[in-house]
Design a protein around this motif. Structure first.
Motif, PDB file in Angstrom:
ATOM      1  N   ALA A 406       0.830  -1.200   0.000  1.00 27.27           N
ATOM      2  CA  ALA A 406       0.000   0.000   0.000  1.00 27.27           C
ATOM      3  C   ALA A 406       0.871   1.258   0.000  1.00 27.27           C
ATOM      4  O   ALA A 406       1.881   1.321   0.702  1.00 27.27           O
ATOM      5  CB  ALA A 406      -0.917   0.013   1.232  1.00 27.27           C
ATOM      6  N   TYR A 407       0.472   2.225  -0.803  1.00 30.14           N
ATOM      7  CA  TYR A 407       1.150   3.525  -0.818  1.00 30.14           C
ATOM      8  C   TYR A 407       0.873   4.236   0.501  1.00 30.14           C
ATOM      9  O   TYR A 407      -0.268   4.357   0.925  1.00 30.14           O
ATOM     10  CB  TYR A 407       0.653   4.356  -1.992  1.00 30.14           C
ATOM     11  CG  TYR A 407       1.022   5.822  -1.937  1.00 30.14           C
ATOM     12  CD1 TYR A 407       2.323   6.243  -2.174  1.00 30.14           C
ATOM     13  CD2 TYR A 407       0.061   6.790  -1.636  1.00 30.14           C
ATOM     14  CE1 TYR A 407       2.662   7.584  -2.125  1.00 30.14           C
ATOM     15  CE2 TYR A 407       0.390   8.131  -1.591  1.00 30.14           C
ATOM     16  CZ  TYR A 407       1.684   8.527  -1.837  1.00 30.14           C
ATOM     17  OH  TYR A 407       2.022   9.856  -1.769  1.00 30.14           O
ATOM     18  N   SER A 408       1.932   4.697   1.169  1.00 29.79           N
ATOM     19  CA  SER A 408       1.783   5.343   2.469  1.00 29.79           C
ATOM     20  C   SER A 408       1.996   6.845   2.405  1.00 29.79           C
ATOM     21  O   SER A 408       1.354   7.603   3.112  1.00 29.79           O
ATOM     22  CB  SER A 408       2.763   4.733   3.477  1.00 29.79           C
ATOM     23  OG  SER A 408       2.695   5.387   4.718  1.00 29.79           O
ATOM     24  N   GLY A 409       2.919   7.295   1.558  1.00 31.79           N
ATOM     25  CA  GLY A 409       3.182   8.725   1.481  1.00 31.79           C
ATOM     26  C   GLY A 409       4.435   9.007   0.686  1.00 31.79           C
ATOM     27  O   GLY A 409       5.119   8.108   0.198  1.00 31.79           O
ATOM     28  N   ALA A 410       4.749  10.298   0.557  1.00 35.84           N
ATOM     29  CA  ALA A 410       5.928  10.732  -0.174  1.00 35.84           C
ATOM     30  C   ALA A 410       6.350  12.083   0.367  1.00 35.84           C
ATOM     31  O   ALA A 410       5.643  12.700   1.168  1.00 35.84           O
ATOM     32  CB  ALA A 410       5.624  10.821  -1.671  1.00 35.84           C
ATOM     33  N   THR A 411       7.522  12.556  -0.038  1.00 33.92           N
ATOM     34  CA  THR A 411       8.003  13.876   0.352  1.00 33.92           C
ATOM     35  C   THR A 411       8.029  14.772  -0.873  1.00 33.92           C
ATOM     36  O   THR A 411       7.741  14.341  -1.992  1.00 33.92           O
ATOM     37  CB  THR A 411       9.409  13.803   0.958  1.00 33.92           C
ATOM     38  OG1 THR A 411      10.355  13.429  -0.073  1.00 33.92           O
ATOM     39  CG2 THR A 411       9.470  12.775   2.079  1.00 33.92           C
ATOM     40  N   GLY A 412       8.412  16.017  -0.658  1.00 37.40           N
ATOM     41  CA  GLY A 412       8.495  16.947  -1.771  1.00 37.40           C
ATOM     42  C   GLY A 412       9.577  16.588  -2.761  1.00 37.40           C
ATOM     43  O   GLY A 412       9.607  17.107  -3.885  1.00 37.40           O
ATOM     44  N   LYS A 413      10.492  15.691  -2.372  1.00 32.59           N
ATOM     45  CA  LYS A 413      11.595  15.321  -3.252  1.00 32.59           C
ATOM     46  C   LYS A 413      11.305  14.060  -4.076  1.00 32.59           C
ATOM     47  O   LYS A 413      12.125  13.663  -4.901  1.00 32.59           O
ATOM     48  CB  LYS A 413      12.867  15.108  -2.430  1.00 32.59           C
ATOM     49  CG  LYS A 413      13.381  16.378  -1.765  1.00 32.59           C
ATOM     50  CD  LYS A 413      14.694  16.126  -1.030  1.00 32.59           C
ATOM     51  CE  LYS A 413      15.223  17.414  -0.416  1.00 32.59           C
ATOM     52  NZ  LYS A 413      16.511  17.187   0.296  1.00 32.59           N
ATOM     53  N   THR A 414      10.168  13.429  -3.838  1.00 27.98           N
ATOM     54  CA  THR A 414       9.839  12.210  -4.580  1.00 27.98           C
ATOM     55  C   THR A 414       9.406  12.566  -5.993  1.00 27.98           C
ATOM     56  O   THR A 414       8.468  13.328  -6.183  1.00 27.98           O
ATOM     57  CB  THR A 414       8.709  11.435  -3.886  1.00 27.98           C
ATOM     58  OG1 THR A 414       8.997  11.305  -2.494  1.00 27.98           O
ATOM     59  CG2 THR A 414       8.558  10.066  -4.489  1.00 27.98           C
ATOM     60  N   ALA A 415      10.123  12.023  -6.979  1.00 24.62           N
ATOM     61  CA  ALA A 415       9.794  12.304  -8.378  1.00 24.62           C
ATOM     62  C   ALA A 415       8.726  11.345  -8.872  1.00 24.62           C
ATOM     63  O   ALA A 415       8.655  10.186  -8.450  1.00 24.62           O
ATOM     64  CB  ALA A 415      11.046  12.175  -9.239  1.00 24.62           C
ATOM     65  N   SER A 559      12.115   4.872   0.508  1.00 21.57           N
ATOM     66  CA  SER A 559      13.256   5.100  -0.386  1.00 21.57           C
ATOM     67  C   SER A 559      14.274   6.026   0.264  1.00 21.57           C
ATOM     68  O   SER A 559      13.911   6.993   0.953  1.00 21.57           O
ATOM     69  CB  SER A 559      12.781   5.712  -1.703  1.00 21.57           C
ATOM     70  OG  SER A 559      12.067   4.773  -2.465  1.00 21.57           O
ATOM     71  N   MET A 560      15.537   5.755  -0.006  1.00 16.68           N
ATOM     72  CA  MET A 560      16.630   6.518   0.585  1.00 16.68           C
ATOM     73  C   MET A 560      16.834   7.834  -0.153  1.00 16.68           C
ATOM     74  O   MET A 560      16.403   8.033  -1.281  1.00 16.68           O
ATOM     75  CB  MET A 560      17.916   5.691   0.534  1.00 16.68           C
ATOM     76  CG  MET A 560      17.805   4.346   1.229  1.00 16.68           C
ATOM     77  SD  MET A 560      17.603   4.490   3.020  1.00 16.68           S
ATOM     78  CE  MET A 560      19.284   4.887   3.491  1.00 16.68           C
ATOM     79  N   ALA A 561      17.553   8.757   0.519  1.00 18.91           N
ATOM     80  CA  ALA A 561      17.871  10.058  -0.072  1.00 18.91           C
ATOM     81  C   ALA A 561      18.815   9.877  -1.250  1.00 18.91           C
ATOM     82  O   ALA A 561      19.588   8.918  -1.324  1.00 18.91           O
ATOM     83  CB  ALA A 561      18.513  10.961   0.980  1.00 18.91           C
ATOM     84  N   GLY A 562      18.727  10.811  -2.189  1.00 20.69           N
ATOM     85  CA  GLY A 562      19.616  10.777  -3.334  1.00 20.69           C
ATOM     86  C   GLY A 562      19.111   9.953  -4.493  1.00 20.69           C
ATOM     87  O   GLY A 562      19.808   9.813  -5.497  1.00 20.69           O
ATOM     88  N   THR A 563      17.904   9.403  -4.365  1.00 22.33           N
ATOM     89  CA  THR A 563      17.331   8.611  -5.453  1.00 22.33           C
ATOM     90  C   THR A 563      16.105   9.332  -6.007  1.00 22.33           C
ATOM     91  O   THR A 563      15.547  10.222  -5.366  1.00 22.33           O
ATOM     92  CB  THR A 563      16.921   7.213  -4.967  1.00 22.33           C
ATOM     93  OG1 THR A 563      15.857   7.349  -3.997  1.00 22.33           O
ATOM     94  CG2 THR A 563      18.097   6.499  -4.320  1.00 22.33           C
ATOM     95  N   ALA A 564      15.683   8.932  -7.189  1.00 18.07           N
ATOM     96  CA  ALA A 564      14.503   9.552  -7.796  1.00 18.07           C
ATOM     97  C   ALA A 564      13.260   9.334  -6.937  1.00 18.07           C
ATOM     98  O   ALA A 564      12.371  10.179  -6.872  1.00 18.07           O
ATOM     99  CB  ALA A 564      14.276   8.998  -9.197  1.00 18.07           C
TER     100      ALA A 564
END
Length: 672
Positions: A406-415, A559-564
């Motif tokens: 299930a999709y839980s969320g994302a940040t402003g940096k998630t492409a 997902s870790m930082a520095g990735t799409a």
């Protein structure tokens, strides 16, 4: 000394001359004043623009919620039977349902025998209230593990009928107490706060004198529904606890409340009365009116901020005057960014047939003047063709091809993109398993206490003494007491206690490496769990997102930082290890505009930079004006000194001229 004034002796208008000279000297100051006024106008204009962008961001935050575009409406043919409403999750599916209510849920009520007055002494000791399900056919009472037992102490300070009532109500233990006077005596009436068969009450009374007589002291309030009247069953049932029973499209359903949130996905039912044999119709339909209102709000919000930008940066041909920010590069850039964000492709990134990828496909398009307009006919056609796809045009949204992800969320940096998911390890819970079968005999002060640490939180419980009928009954008692422990409740932790072959196992309800259960002491630890219980620490989910190792915390994979896919959070509920399909993550226009407005309004954004620059320029002008005024004072003083000296000199010359004229007039005239 005589009184003097400039020009008195020479008729020279010194004040006028100095004023005219100073007017010429002050001309650069007027230029500074005009420049400051221009800066102040721009500063005010940026304040107006910031206010418009803040209001725009607030509107976009609301419109970035997928539920705004996935809502449904409900209607019930007979609202005296039930009412219905869709919940905020936006998961209701259109359909028509036949609903027949056969029985409403209700709370149990029990009453005492009569007491002479509210001040009559009942007794001192403890009252332990257990919750469970009473089966009258089998005459059994099964504990409700989700509702831990509650123990209340009655001491000599509150051992009267009214004192017991007040102590029960103050304890907030799931039962309310009232006193009813029947004309000749006073009866204590206890009502379970929760409805449903599993909220039936069992009351165990323990008198301070150690002699628990059936009809004396605090034992007068004992109530064991499985016992015979007068032998531990000293209260009378007024109303039995029961579940709501109803049918939806012929499917029999039983719930412990008249408010049901999980019978029809996305719909909340509120049962009001029985209609056995005469079902009523519940219709669930897509809320196209709400979606139209949301899309219209998007258009109006964009047009409002776009108009503000136009007013501040364009030339008004009617007034023959340019806006305060006409030609301003920042204002022009903001206007360009807003329009580009709306024009950019959005919605699903999967390219699936029938998916929307631009706002123009649902009737939202730019006009010649740069504003947006909504074509209601085209929007209606889009809703008819792909109602579920519209949300992705406005909100950040993730869809998984695997039903257990299930999709839980994302940040402003998630492409936005399609991200493959691979699971190497599923999350597990921490547990403690006994090394031998548990003893079923619990003796007070001998083996009735156990100290447990669950998820890092310590708890100490005392079990009710007695010979338990089975390992299941003992497990239910342990679970009930642990989940009722104040420390675990405060920390939001809970456990599940089960048994296999008489061996107890205590498992944390939390997933992940922070999940653990250990025994730390207590005189009953050995009896319950044996000498060498086995502790198993929970594990976090592990896997990759888009081929890169992700951070596992409990069941959540991020997902870790520095990735799409940075910041993309998924909940892995179970399933097989290995490749688990893809997650299609998209950023709708409202979500992206919300982020853009937020970036523009940050302390280090373009607006703040412009405002700081203007404020600095105004301060510089203020300092230059101050220096200029001081210089003007010096120049004026010099001019006045010079022209005063000239005036004095001219006055002296005039006096000399007058003297010579007088002297020459007295000379004898030459008659020859």
């Amino acid at each position: 000394m005589g009184i003097t004034a400039p020009g008195m002796g020479s008729n020279l208008d010194v004040n006028s001359i100095v004023s005219q000279l100073m007017a010429v000297e002050r001309q650069p100051l007027a230029l500074l004043d005009r420049r400051e006024a221009d800066y102040q106008a721009k500063l005010s204009a940026y304040g107006t623009l910031k206010g418009a962008l803040a209001a725009f961001q607030t509107a976009m935050q609301g419109l970035a919620d997928p539920a705004r575009f996935q809502a449904a409406t409900t209607s019930v043919a007979d609202t005296s039977i039930l009412t219905a409403a869709t919940n905020s999750m936006g998961k209701a599916v259109p359909g028509s349902y036949s609903v027949e209510v056969q029985q409403l849920a209700q709370q149990q009520k029990i009453r005492s025998e009569g007491f002479a007055s509210t001040n009559s002494t009942v007794g001192s000791g403890t009252l332990t209230i257990q919750y469970g399900n009473y089966d009258s056919g089998l005459n059994t009472f099964t504990l409700n593990n989700a509702k831990p037992a509650q123990t209340l102490t009655i001491d000599p300070a509150n051992n009267t009928l009214s004192g017991v009532r007040d102590a029960i109500n103050a304890a907030n233990i799931g039962v309310s107490a009232t006193i009813i006077n029947d004309g000749s005596s006073n009866r204590l009436v206890l009502t379970a706060k929760d409805a449903g068969a599993a909220s039936s009450i069992k009351i165990i009374a323990s008198d301070d004198d150690g002699v628990d007589l059936d009809n004396a002291g605090l034992s007068q309030l004992a109530f064991d529904p499985t016992a015979a009247a007068g032998s531990g069953k000293n209260l009378t049932q007024v109303q039995a606890a029961q579940d709501a029973k109803f049918q939806i499209d012929g499917i029999a359903i039983s719930k412990n409340s008249n408010t049901i949130t999980d019978a029809i996905e996305g719909v909340t039912l509120n049962l009001l009365k029985n209609n056995a044999g005469t079902p009523t119709i519940l219709d669930v339909a897509r809320n196209t009116t709400g979606v139209k209102a949301s899309v219209d709000a998007f258009v109006k919000s964009f047009n409002a901020v776009n108009q503000t930008l136009a007013d501040l940066s364009s030339y008004n041909t009617v007034a023959n005057k340019g806006g305060a920010l006409q030609g301003d590069s920042a204002a022009l850039s903001i206007q360009r960014w807003l329009r580009a964000t709306v024009s950019a492709a959005t919605g699903s990134t999967s390219g699936a047939a029938g998916s929307f990828t631009s706002l123009s496909q649902i009737g939202v398009a730019f006009q010649k003047d740069g504003s947006l307009a909504l074509d209601s006919t085209r929007l209606q056609a889009a809703m008819d063709a792909g109602f579920d796809q519209i949300a992705s045009l406005f909100a950040a949204n993730g869809k998984s091809t695997d039903s257990l992800i299930a999709y839980s969320g994302a940040t402003g940096k998630t492409a936005a993109g399609n991200y493959a998911v691979t699971i190497a390890q599923l999350a597990t819970t921490g547990s403690l398993t006994g090394s031998q079968a548990a003893g079923l005999t619990i003796t007070a002060g001998i083996n009735d206490r156990i100290d447990i640490t669950a998820d890092g939180v310590a708890a100490s419980i005392t079990l009710a003494a007695g010979i338990y009928a089975s390992a299941d009954a003992l497990a239910a008692e342990v679970q009930s007491k642990l989940n009722g422990a104040a420390s675990l409740t405060a920390a939001g932790s809970s456990v599940v206690v089960s048994q296999s072959g008489g061996v107890l196992a205590i498992s944390s309800a939390r997933y992940g490496s922070a999940s653990s259960v250990t025994v730390t002491g207590g005189n009953g630890a050995g009896n319950l769990l044996g000498a060498s219980p086995i502790t198993t620490v929970g594990a976090d989910v592990a896997g990759t997102i888009n081929g890169v190792a992700a951070l596992g915390t409990g069941q959540t994979l991020t997902s870790m930082a520095g990735t799409a896919s940075e910041g993309l959070s998924l909940i892995i509920k179970g399933g097989l290890l290995g490749t688990r399909g893809v997650v299609d993550f998209s950023r709708g226009s409202a979500d992206r505009l919300n982020k853009l407005a937020g970036d523009l309004l940050t302390a280090d954004g373009i607006l703040a930079s412009r405002v700081d620059g203007l404020a600095g320029s105004i301060k510089t002008i203020d300092r230059r004006q101050e220096v200029f005024h001081r210089r003007m004072a010096t120049i004026e003083a010099r001019y006045r000194a010079q022209f005063t000296a000239l005036d004095t000199m001219l006055s002296s010359l005039n006096q000399t001229s007058q003297f010579l004229t007088q002297q020459l007039a007295t000379l004898p005239k030459n008659n020859s």
